[in-house]
Scaffold this motif. Sequence first.
Motif, PDB file in Angstrom:
ATOM      1  N   GLY A   1       0.867  -1.414  -0.019  1.00  0.00           N
ATOM      2  CA  GLY A   1      -0.025  -0.045  -0.025  1.00  0.00           C
ATOM      3  C   GLY A   1       0.782   1.251   0.051  1.00  0.00           C
ATOM      4  O   GLY A   1       0.324   2.267  -0.044  1.00  0.00           O
ATOM      5  N   SER A   2       2.072   1.148   0.122  1.00  0.00           N
ATOM      6  CA  SER A   2       3.024   2.361  -0.151  1.00  0.00           C
ATOM      7  C   SER A   2       3.365   2.977  -1.208  1.00  0.00           C
ATOM      8  O   SER A   2       3.481   1.756  -2.306  1.00  0.00           O
ATOM      9  CB  SER A   2       3.958   2.218   0.986  1.00  0.00           C
ATOM     10  N   VAL A   3       3.781   4.025  -1.728  1.00  0.00           N
ATOM     11  CA  VAL A   3       4.238   4.462  -2.814  1.00  0.00           C
ATOM     12  C   VAL A   3       5.787   5.105  -2.425  1.00  0.00           C
ATOM     13  O   VAL A   3       5.773   6.077  -1.633  1.00  0.00           O
ATOM     14  CB  VAL A   3       3.451   5.445  -3.702  1.00  0.00           C
ATOM     15  N   GLN A   4       6.959   4.658  -3.093  1.00  0.00           N
ATOM     16  CA  GLN A   4       8.172   5.110  -2.889  1.00  0.00           C
ATOM     17  C   GLN A   4       8.492   6.028  -3.811  1.00  0.00           C
ATOM     18  O   GLN A   4       8.181   5.873  -4.972  1.00  0.00           O
ATOM     19  CB  GLN A   4       9.155   4.110  -2.480  1.00  0.00           C
ATOM     20  N   LEU A   5       9.045   7.139  -3.510  1.00  0.00           N
ATOM     21  CA  LEU A   5       9.760   8.075  -4.530  1.00  0.00           C
ATOM     22  C   LEU A   5      11.240   8.038  -4.305  1.00  0.00           C
ATOM     23  O   LEU A   5      11.996   8.243  -3.482  1.00  0.00           O
ATOM     24  CB  LEU A   5       9.114   9.616  -4.333  1.00  0.00           C
ATOM     25  N   LEU A   6      11.703   7.565  -5.391  1.00  0.00           N
ATOM     26  CA  LEU A   6      13.279   7.290  -5.580  1.00  0.00           C
ATOM     27  C   LEU A   6      14.155   8.333  -6.572  1.00  0.00           C
ATOM     28  O   LEU A   6      13.375   8.832  -7.447  1.00  0.00           O
ATOM     29  CB  LEU A   6      13.692   6.099  -6.087  1.00  0.00           C
ATOM     30  N   ASP A   7      14.937   8.939  -5.997  1.00  0.00           N
ATOM     31  CA  ASP A   7      15.744   9.817  -6.929  1.00  0.00           C
ATOM     32  C   ASP A   7      16.120   9.260  -7.999  1.00  0.00           C
ATOM     33  O   ASP A   7      16.851   7.979  -8.031  1.00  0.00           O
ATOM     34  CB  ASP A   7      17.210  10.299  -6.084  1.00  0.00           C
ATOM     35  N   ALA A   8      16.218   9.580  -9.103  1.00  0.00           N
ATOM     36  CA  ALA A   8      16.209   8.966 -10.463  1.00  0.00           C
ATOM     37  C   ALA A   8      17.798   8.706 -10.789  1.00  0.00           C
ATOM     38  O   ALA A   8      18.266   8.016 -11.503  1.00  0.00           O
ATOM     39  CB  ALA A   8      15.492   9.378 -11.726  1.00  0.00           C
TER      40      ALA A   8
ATOM     41  N   PHE B   1      11.242  10.052  -0.545  1.00  0.00           N
ATOM     42  CA  PHE B   1       9.973  10.054   0.264  1.00  0.00           C
ATOM     43  C   PHE B   1       9.176   8.716   0.177  1.00  0.00           C
ATOM     44  O   PHE B   1       9.346   7.856  -0.785  1.00  0.00           O
ATOM     45  CB  PHE B   1       9.185  11.218  -0.395  1.00  0.00           C
ATOM     46  N   LYS B   2       8.228   8.783   0.988  1.00  0.00           N
ATOM     47  CA  LYS B   2       7.081   7.661   1.050  1.00  0.00           C
ATOM     48  C   LYS B   2       5.749   8.042   1.158  1.00  0.00           C
ATOM     49  O   LYS B   2       5.459   8.897   2.130  1.00  0.00           O
ATOM     50  CB  LYS B   2       7.708   6.510   2.275  1.00  0.00           C
ATOM     51  N   LEU B   3       5.027   7.618   0.341  1.00  0.00           N
ATOM     52  CA  LEU B   3       3.503   7.848   0.312  1.00  0.00           C
ATOM     53  C   LEU B   3       2.668   7.054   0.773  1.00  0.00           C
ATOM     54  O   LEU B   3       2.851   5.640   0.374  1.00  0.00           O
ATOM     55  CB  LEU B   3       2.908   8.545  -0.998  1.00  0.00           C
ATOM     56  N   ASN B   4       1.992   7.074   1.637  1.00  0.00           N
ATOM     57  CA  ASN B   4       1.134   6.125   2.335  1.00  0.00           C
ATOM     58  C   ASN B   4      -0.322   6.135   2.132  1.00  0.00           C
ATOM     59  O   ASN B   4      -1.110   6.979   2.160  1.00  0.00           O
ATOM     60  CB  ASN B   4       1.462   5.857   3.769  1.00  0.00           C
ATOM     61  N   HIS B   5      -1.022   4.774   1.150  1.00  0.00           N
ATOM     62  CA  HIS B   5      -2.364   4.424   1.296  1.00  0.00           C
ATOM     63  C   HIS B   5      -2.603   3.361   2.787  1.00  0.00           C
ATOM     64  O   HIS B   5      -1.735   2.996   3.499  1.00  0.00           O
ATOM     65  CB  HIS B   5      -2.397   3.598   0.166  1.00  0.00           C
ATOM     66  N   GLN B   6      -3.676   3.180   2.737  1.00  0.00           N
ATOM     67  CA  GLN B   6      -4.209   2.315   3.823  1.00  0.00           C
ATOM     68  C   GLN B   6      -3.723   0.871   3.219  1.00  0.00           C
ATOM     69  O   GLN B   6      -3.493   0.625   1.925  1.00  0.00           O
ATOM     70  CB  GLN B   6      -5.555   2.350   3.949  1.00  0.00           C
TER      71      GLN B   6
END
Length: 326
Positions: free
Chosen positions: A233-240, A247-252
């Motif tokens: 349920g999470s989305v990670q943002l990686l430096d390309a 950063f980490k964005l969380n869903h349920q």
Amino acid sequence: LAFTPDGKKLITGNQDQHLRVWDVESGQLISSIKTPTSGRGIAISPNGLHVAYCGVAATACIWEIESGKLVRRLHSQFGYPGMQMGIDYSPDGKRIAVSCLDGFARIWETDSGREVQKFAIRVPRNGGCSINFTPDGNHVLVKGSPSQVQMFDAHTGVLIKEFDLGPDSAGGPNLAISPDGQQFVICTFRGQAIVYDLKTGNKIGDGSKGFADVSSVLFSPDGRWIAAGHHHGSVQLLDARTHTQRFKLNHQRAHVGSLAFSTDSRYLASATIRFDKDHHTGGDIRIWRMSPQMTQNLEKNQTVHSLITLIFSPANGKPCFHQPKC
């Protein structure tokens, strides 16, 4: 799901045989388009006027976004294509590529609806198969086999090369190409987003270590980010550049099945599916604002994302809307 090029609308597909057009800033439903079958893939034309859609039926379709009018059905003249799994517009908008579970990919001219190419691809017995045009429109990459990526000439259908990524890189069908056409990224069953050189097939870097399966990956159009969605349920943002998490964005608790960046990289949309005892019970779509501080404070690793829209689609397909405070 996919943003229109102007970033003002988000188009989503669902198992209830509808495409829905949403206003990004307000989260309001603008319109709904009835489709012949449940969907597997969405692609927006570069001019933002049309949406192409493929699904479990043997025909891909193109609609006008503004009016919802069906413009064209893309029939196969070289045999029954079977279930369609991936779809993409060429950068100039003149062609559409579709990958099918019958073991072939097909390319159509959008204006005439004429099928111009059909070529054999590797597809899994069960699962998906993605297809992506390179930014110059000269090649398509196909990811069907868990540990292989194929590159074809988009004009002739000739196989140019196969990248054997090895068993450690085995994963699902998701693949994304960097905006400069120099790299591609895949997701693995080991919980990694691995980046490869598009010319040599050599591994450049990997991120997302220590997490659950990566289910979807995507480069931001400005080339600065790699978004990786996970089964938990999470989305990670990686430096390309460094391939490290910023950063980490969380869903349920939910499976992140699809990601989309707006063309200007200002927004990231993530779609999840929830399951209850192996049954689909609904999901949500979240649109995250990629604030300027995320770029300015990259080295400080500050989490400054903001959720601007939440759209919940229950199992019956009837959407509702909730606007949280930002």
